[in-house]
Design a protein around this motif. Structure first.
Motif, short mmCIF file in Angstrom:
data_model
loop_
_atom_site.label_atom_id
_atom_site.label_comp_id
_atom_site.label_asym_id
_atom_site.label_seq_id
_atom_site.Cartn_x
_atom_site.Cartn_y
_atom_site.Cartn_z
N THR A 134 -28.08 -9.74 42.43
CA THR A 134 -29.27 -10.07 41.66
C THR A 134 -28.99 -9.90 40.19
OG1 THR A 134 -30.09 -8.47 43.20
CG2 THR A 134 -31.67 -9.87 42.22
N LEU A 135 -28.28 -8.85 39.90
CA LEU A 135 -27.88 -8.66 38.52
C LEU A 135 -27.17 -9.89 38.02
CD1 LEU A 135 -27.08 -7.20 36.02
CD2 LEU A 135 -25.19 -6.18 37.24
N ALA A 136 -26.22 -10.37 38.81
CA ALA A 136 -25.48 -11.53 38.37
C ALA A 136 -26.39 -12.67 38.04
CB ALA A 136 -24.54 -11.96 39.49
N ALA A 137 -27.39 -12.85 38.87
CA ALA A 137 -28.24 -13.98 38.64
C ALA A 137 -29.09 -13.85 37.43
CB ALA A 137 -29.14 -14.15 39.83
N VAL A 160 -26.25 -7.69 31.94
CA VAL A 160 -27.37 -7.57 32.86
C VAL A 160 -27.09 -6.42 33.83
CG1 VAL A 160 -28.20 -9.94 32.75
CG2 VAL A 160 -26.31 -9.38 34.26
N THR A 161 -28.14 -5.68 34.16
CA THR A 161 -27.99 -4.53 35.05
C THR A 161 -29.10 -4.53 36.08
OG1 THR A 161 -27.08 -3.25 33.21
CG2 THR A 161 -27.77 -2.02 35.17
N PHE A 185 -19.50 -7.29 42.50
CA PHE A 185 -20.52 -7.29 41.46
C PHE A 185 -21.33 -6.00 41.48
CE2 PHE A 185 -19.40 -11.58 42.42
CZ PHE A 185 -19.14 -12.09 41.17
N HIS A 186 -20.95 -5.14 40.55
CA HIS A 186 -21.61 -3.83 40.45
C HIS A 186 -21.55 -3.39 38.99
CE1 HIS A 186 -23.12 0.07 41.60
NE2 HIS A 186 -22.14 0.64 40.92
N GLY A 187 -22.64 -2.81 38.50
CA GLY A 187 -22.67 -2.40 37.10
C GLY A 187 -23.01 -3.58 36.19
#
Length: 284
Positions: free
Chosen positions: A18-21, A104-105, A131-133
């Motif tokens: 979700t962060l990525a998005a 983004v976080t 994808f973390h952080g």
């Protein structure tokens, strides 16, 4: 299907995704996707591209140089108030998102817990690990032809592409639910997938009410649709179908309001009764 709150360690798949998005919000001097920092001439905008209010299809994931195509249906939709929703291709998710410049976080997330095909489960696990952080967001293109690339500090990346909302006219809408005020309800038993309608550019509407076909006038102006008298066939139908037909005819009467959220149409009559309909998803 059941939804559960996951522990932080188990949130990797959807938290990071979700962060990525979620990209960045426009700010002073921010780029718009078709203007801003010209960069290297490739059309990539590095400064705060507007990513909210866009349906982003996930196209692929690259980890340690290996590219994997995303499962069909994987997507992310980012709201304007720090929330993101979507699908990893099998399970759906919701997450809190913090945006800070081009970083983004993701915060707390929830996901459904359906059993999925092995390859889809592998993809979701890979997404969680990769994808973390913090992620760096870059948008290329403009209008409805935008791509989004989210990159980790290690160089892994996720690629997404924008998909425009369905137009009201010339779209085949399939009725998916009813509502009265803020109360939503499912369709009567035995009627799922039967009711449909299509709005013409000439101010007409036609379709099926769940049993009988219909046609008539439907003049669109801004966010309103004004229906004229609708003519329909007169077949005798099962009880559930007749209940649905009465609900739809009551909603499509006189002046109504409508909204489209990506591929979902919501139509409401003055009294508050209405229905939702979905458009067939475009190919990927």
């Amino acid at each position: 299907m059941r939804t559960q709150r996951m522990a932080v360690s188990a949130l990797a798949v959807l938290t990071t995704f979700t962060l990525a998005a979620c990209g960045t919000e426009p700010g002073p001097g921010a780029g718009s996707g078709d203007s801003g920092d010209p960069g290297d001439g490739s059309g990539t905008v590095r400064t705060e591209p507007p990513l909210t209010g866009v349906h982003w299809n996930v196209s692929s994931l690259t980890v340690d140089g290996k590219k994997t195509t995303a499962p069909a249906g994987a997507h992310v939709e980012i709201g304007s108030e720090g929330k993101a929703t979507g699908s990893l291709g099998c399970n759906r998710f919701k997450a809190d998102v913090r945006i800070d410049g081009s970083a983004v976080t993701v915060g707390q997330s929830t996901t459904t817990a359906m059993a999925c095909a092995d390859d889809v489960q592998e993809f979701e696990v890979a997404m969680g690990r990769a994808f973390h952080g913090k992620l760096d967001a870059a948008v290329a293109g403009s209008g409805d032809a935008r791509t989004l690339t989210l990159t980790t500090a290690q160089g892994d990346s996720i690629a997404l592409n924008s998909e425009p909302s369905a137009p009201l006219t010339k779209t085949g809408w399939k009725v998916s639910g009813l509502h009265s005020g803020d109360v939503a309800s499912s369709l009567p038993d035995g009627t799922t997938g039967r009711a449909r309608l299509t709005f013409g550019e000439d101010g007409t509407v036609e379709g099926n009410l769940g049993c009988n076909s219909f046609h008539g006038k439907a003049v669109v102006s801004g966010s309103t649709i004004t229906f004229g008298p609708l003519a329909s066939t007169r077949k005798m139908c099962p009880g559930g179908s007749m209940k649905l037909e009465r609900a739809l005819l009551g909603a499509m009467k006189g002046e109504t309001t409508y909204t489209i959220a990506h591929r979902t149409l919501s139509l409401t009559a003055k009294g508050g009764d209405g229905f939702e309909a979905t458009a067939r998803a475009t190919g990927r």
